[in-house]
Design a protein around this motif. Structure first.
Motif: not given
Length: 139
Positions: A1-16, A18-25
């Motif tokens: 179970m991981a709580f972060r991943a890398v989005h190809a366009e937004w960079g690192t995103v964090f599941a916990r 609310s805005d994934l750390g990048c202003g997205r839902s």
């Protein structure tokens, strides 16, 4: 179970976050078609967003993934990192999670930075108690 991943366009995103750390839902990565372009920042294997029956949001490696340290991170460790980041922000610092050191040889769980740029400090959330320390009780 991981709580972060890398989005190809937004960079690192964090599941916990609310805005994934990048202003997205969360809906921007969860159950999307085609699947969101997510990879593991440790092993670079594809990942996908999941939600547990209890509502816990996390990322899972796609089938065929190698053994990866990120997938072994505990919920407690991740939540402690979020608490450290929140405490740094409450104290007036800018806080980022999982920031690599200048030479890439290490990574801070949380990097707290003075908004004026005068100082930086790495905050570490221990994965488990340090069993090397031994405290002797006189009893």
């Amino acid at each position: 179970m991981a709580f972060r991943a890398v989005h190809a366009e937004w960079g690192t995103v964090f599941a916990r976050l609310s805005d994934l750390g990048c202003g997205r839902s969360w809906e921007a990565v969860w159950k999307t078609r085609p699947p969101a372009p997510l990879t593991c920042d440790e092993c670079r294997h594809p990942m996908y967003a999941k939600t547990s029956r209890s509502g816990l949001r996390f990322f899972a490696h796609a089938p065929g993934a190698p053994t990866c340290a990120l997938g072994l991170e505990s919920v407690a460790h991740h939540l402690l990192k979020l608490e450290l980041a929140n405490a740094a922000r409450d104290a007036g610092a800018h806080a980022e999670l999982e920031v690599p050191g200048p030479d890439g040889a290490w990574r801070a769980d949380v990097l707290a930075t003075d908004p004026a740029g005068n100082w930086k400090t790495a905050l570490e959330a221990p994965a488990r108690p340090d069993h090397r320390r031994r405290h002797h009780c006189p009893h």
